[in-house]
Enzyme design. Structure first.
Site, PDB file in Angstrom:
ATOM      1  N   ALA A   1       0.829  -1.155   0.101  1.00 44.00           N
ATOM      2  CA  ALA A   1      -0.033   0.059  -0.304  1.00 44.00           C
ATOM      3  C   ALA A   1       0.815   1.413  -0.275  1.00 44.00           C
ATOM      4  O   ALA A   1       2.053   1.289   0.627  1.00 44.00           O
ATOM      5  CB  ALA A   1      -1.102   0.033   1.054  1.00 44.00           C
ATOM      6  N   ASP A   2       0.411   2.406  -0.472  1.00 44.58           N
ATOM      7  CA  ASP A   2       0.988   3.652  -0.416  1.00 44.58           C
ATOM      8  C   ASP A   2      -0.124   4.701  -0.454  1.00 44.58           C
ATOM      9  O   ASP A   2      -1.187   4.621  -1.119  1.00 44.58           O
ATOM     10  CB  ASP A   2       1.944   3.824  -1.793  1.00 44.58           C
ATOM     11  CG  ASP A   2       2.816   5.092  -1.426  1.00 44.58           C
ATOM     12  OD1 ASP A   2       3.600   5.094  -0.634  1.00 44.58           O
ATOM     13  OD2 ASP A   2       2.544   5.980  -2.187  1.00 44.58           O
TER      14      ASP A   2
END
Length: 191
Positions: free
Chosen positions: A67-68
């Protein structure tokens, strides 16, 4: 099948734990650099790089989640602040207005040799804040390691007036989107 979270974020770990997911943590050491310019493309590219980096170190029946998260305002992408001064400038940009939070989610299945990447977007409105209130917030230390220099789940709850969209996306891990990807693309059901 083993689930691996390619993130050292305690918030992401807590969200997965809260819904009873058994997983291990293997933070990605990949450099967070991309040539993408649009926020949704940036977070999808970086989440894919993070998940793929961890996937390259494993073999077997693993499902890797990367995730980012970034904040977007006035055509500018805000990542994590470098210092207090940077945090102040970011919060000054966000005060008294709407901005968007984008999180990219990537799931890699080693067994299926499959990668799926999507993103979530949430609109957030920060109250009008005086410089003094911004300084007081920064002194709490919550800005550290947070896109846009705030955390909605902590003291940041006192400065966020309203949101339109997924709360957990603003925390940095849109768990409902992840559930949709896992069930639709990988036949993994968390409910």
């Amino acid at each position: 099948m083993e689930i691996v979270l390619a993130s050292g974020s305690p918030r992401r770990s807590e969200i997965l734990s809260n819904i009873g997911v058994n997983f291990s943590v293997m933070p990605s050491d990949v450099e967070e650099v991309t040539d993408e310019k649009e926020p949704e493309k940036i977070v999808m590219d970086l989440s894919r790089k993070k998940a793929s980096f961890v996937a390259e170190k494993l073999s077997g029946d693993f499902l890797i989640i990367g995730a980012d998260t970034v904040v977007f305002v006035d055509g500018i992408v805000l990542g994590k602040p470098k210092n207090k001064s940077d945090a102040f400038n970011m919060l000054r940009m966000l005060t008294g207005r709407w901005h968007q939070v984008y999180t990219g989610i990537t799931v890699v299945s080693l067994k299926q040799n499959k990668i799926v990447t999507e993103y979530e977007k949430t609109d957030v409105y920060i109250k009008s804040l005086s410089d003094e209130l911004i300084f007081n917030y920064i002194e709490k230390g919550e800005y550290i390691d947070k896109a846009g220099s705030y955390a909605i789940q902590g003291y940041g709850s006192l400065i966020v007036e309203k949101i339109n969209g997924d709360y957990y996306n603003v925390v940095g891990f849109p768990i409902s989107k992840l559930h949709d990807i896992l069930s639709r693309e990988f036949n993994v059901h968390l409910l």
